[in-house]
Design an enzyme around this catalytic site. Sequence first.
Site, PDB file in Angstrom:
ATOM      1  N   ASN B 362     -16.816  -4.179 -76.829  1.00  0.00           N
ATOM      2  CA  ASN B 362     -17.435  -5.261 -76.074  1.00  0.00           C
ATOM      3  C   ASN B 362     -16.451  -6.412 -75.989  1.00  0.00           C
ATOM      4  OD1 ASN B 362     -19.416  -6.586 -74.649  1.00  0.00           O
ATOM      5  ND2 ASN B 362     -20.509  -7.289 -76.470  1.00  0.00           N
ATOM      6  N   TYR B 368     -15.925  -7.761 -84.376  1.00  0.00           N
ATOM      7  CA  TYR B 368     -17.281  -7.233 -84.580  1.00  0.00           C
ATOM      8  C   TYR B 368     -17.321  -5.721 -84.323  1.00  0.00           C
ATOM      9  CZ  TYR B 368     -22.412  -7.135 -84.179  1.00  0.00           C
ATOM     10  OH  TYR B 368     -23.754  -6.869 -84.350  1.00  0.00           O
TER      11      TYR B 368
END
Lengths: 413, 462
Positions: B362, B368
């Site tokens: 993403n 993350y």
Amino acid sequence: MNPRNAVVVGGNRTPFVKAGGKYAMASAQDLLTAALDGLIARFGLAGQQVDEVVAGAVLKHTRDFNLTREAVLGSSLSNHTPACDLQQACGTGLEAVVYVANKIKLGQADVGIAGGVDSASDAPIVVTEPLRKALLALSRARSLPQKLSALGKIRPADLMPVPPAVVEPRTGLSMGESQAMTTKKWAVTREEQDQLAYESHQKLAKAWDEGFFDDLVTPYLKVAKDGILRPETTMEALGKLRTVFGKDDPTMTAGNSTALSDGAALVLLAEEEHARAKGWPVLAKVIDAQVAASDYVTGSEDLLMAPARAIPELLKRNNLSLQDFDYYEFHEAFASTVLATLKSLEGQGLSAVDRDKVNVKGSSLAAGHPFAATGGRIVASLAKMLADKGPGSRGLISICAAGGQGVVAILEA
Amino acid sequence: MNALEMIYGTPAGKFVAKKMGLNEPPKLRRGRTMPTGPVVLGELDGGGIARETLSLLGITPGQPLLDVADNRTKDEKGRAQPPRYQQKPGAIVIDATGVREITQLEGIRQLLRPIMRGLEPSGRVILLATDASEVEGLEAKAVAQGIDGINRTVGKELRAGSTSNLVFVKGGATAQDLASTMSFLLEGRSAFVSGQAWRVGPAKVQHEVSPRPFEGKVVVVTGAARGIGAAIARTFARDGAEVVAVDIPQAGDALAKVANEIKGSALQLDITAEDAGEKIAKHVARVLGAEKKIWAIVHNAGITRDRMLANLDEKLWGSVLDVNLAAEMRINDYLLNNDVPGGLADEARIVGIASTSGVAGNKGQTNYAASKAGVMGLVWAMRDELADQPITTNAVAPGFIETEMTGAIPFLQREIFRRTNSLSQGGNPVDVAETLAYLCDPASGGVDGQVIRVCGQNLVGA
């Protein structure tokens, strides 16, 4: 039958903040309930019944006639948990601990919660005496002329609300003014006071950094840390503050006196075997306690030095000397209170206290002093320090209170 | 809330949105609720385990209709229509565990066609197939994967909150091993799980399914003060668990509220502390008793520090990896290697949270995505590492879940992300919680090393 021991299992408090600050909109009951809910969560007591919850507040509204019971009803404890309000000025928190410990020792309770709360923001504001008398007359009045006559006695000035005064009714002196006399009498210097205040901030800041309070404090209203704490303060900065109490050659400043604060603190106590059976931590036993009062009214003694009377009595009864302690917790109402009390004790032939063992995690000058909450703060912190130190370690608590009173106690791991 | 979002909230805005094809999404059936209509069983040659599994759950399945020429009717325009159910089924279970040949896939088509517009809202299509590793020959292996293609497409074609999922049955798995999975899929608990496939094998220790599977069991949930973590704590408590709610000290007041509400306990702890595992065990022993053991630990705590990689420094990089992955590993390591009071039970459940960002990547989330893909890698590696123990390790990978965190995404982006899945809506925190609770169920001992997406079949990385 084995003697029953009352032990400290744990504690919880809100962070303390300056009065009129972040908790300005919270009532004393809100604060006490928050501290209670944090303690309940820490020990998984939701829905359970505790034998008794005892707490109090110094600044108290008439609506808070049942403050602690109302806090219990607003908390997650079972509604079958009884509660009692107790009040002994700044000694309230420690006196509440003594009350519960005694009940536990006597077999009247197995588990209890003790502490206190104060909100100088939520101080009761009352009406003037002439207004109160006029309103009484009005309620007694039957005819219209009588009613008009009662109302006619009210003068505009009578309508002004009366804020609470932190003065001793017998002397008319504020606590700071009284302490200024003590400071002078015991020849406590400005530098000594500032040094104590500086160390209090340093030690409390270090304790926070080390995570010492992770299991002693639950945040409240987005405050996660004591608001009065100034880790960055220096002796120079403290030395520059102007004096606020005393007349000739004054030494007491806002830096070496406690600020009016808001907060609540509670301690979970239990009978030792009961605690062990539950797997609860046994941090420290409540060994003994003593109260004393000084004759400050005649001026022959000091307002805030009754602990200097109580400590020798307590030591004698327990066959201990003033050196037999690993930690000392002298409540810092004012830096000079601690210093004058130590001087007095040493003057009574008790040899000097090792200053490195006094208030090692900081005290009221840095943490703040919501009057009735101070006892709970000290007992929980000291019990944890003693448990960390190990079995047999011993601590002495000394708290001075308005009206020339003092409460002292011994804890032992 | 911006102007666009406000307009969108008005009746006029809703009318326009509807004209543009943005319908109000279906309300999903949730919780421990069964479908209202009958559960129909389609049993293909060589099957049988599904009937046995349904029987363990006390379900007597209904007869399926087959889309074969004889059963078709003609509509007013003379077009052949598949047979129609008298009463809309709530679910169809298709036992394709015996299917090995391409031609046998026709049997699945015959079962599915009458269902596609015949299921009740929030209905279920549940496919059972034998795992490719358990079948012989190229055709059989290709067919096993082919069934997943059917599953994923059916998930996209179903309407009104209905879902399709596939269970690959591994060798030696019995009906008892499948029961918790079947129950989860039929009930509202699996509301936001669709288009997914995972594997169930034989449990090392079998347990019966129960409506309160965690009665008397200790479950530790990190990051429990709010959002998904709070929902996890509540869901486990509903199912009987004694929950230890963990969060950072700064979140202590919210944490205390959650703990007290569910009659659990709160532990204020920074999970990145070196001794976090030890502190968790000590808390369990202190609050719940020295003889108590942790049945399940839910590693939910996580943070985001989003930046495009061009702007990402070592601090933002490191903190995310430490909280989301390294802390979890340190805690597991302590608990797995130390037999202490309040430590891990012999037959414990370890679950983590991955993310569609970990699956698909993403923009702005390298750190993350690394941590969340790492959680998946950890799950697979731990399954092998702990192969001789009855401990299971699994994870869920949430898609768009309605939380404070996703509420902060700008409106248009949020609305797109929220709707680009087969259920046209965001999931609720409880959907993630239910899936974790299923993975931690004592009866789910045969579910090990699986990562289940709770994303409503999001387009991202699917």
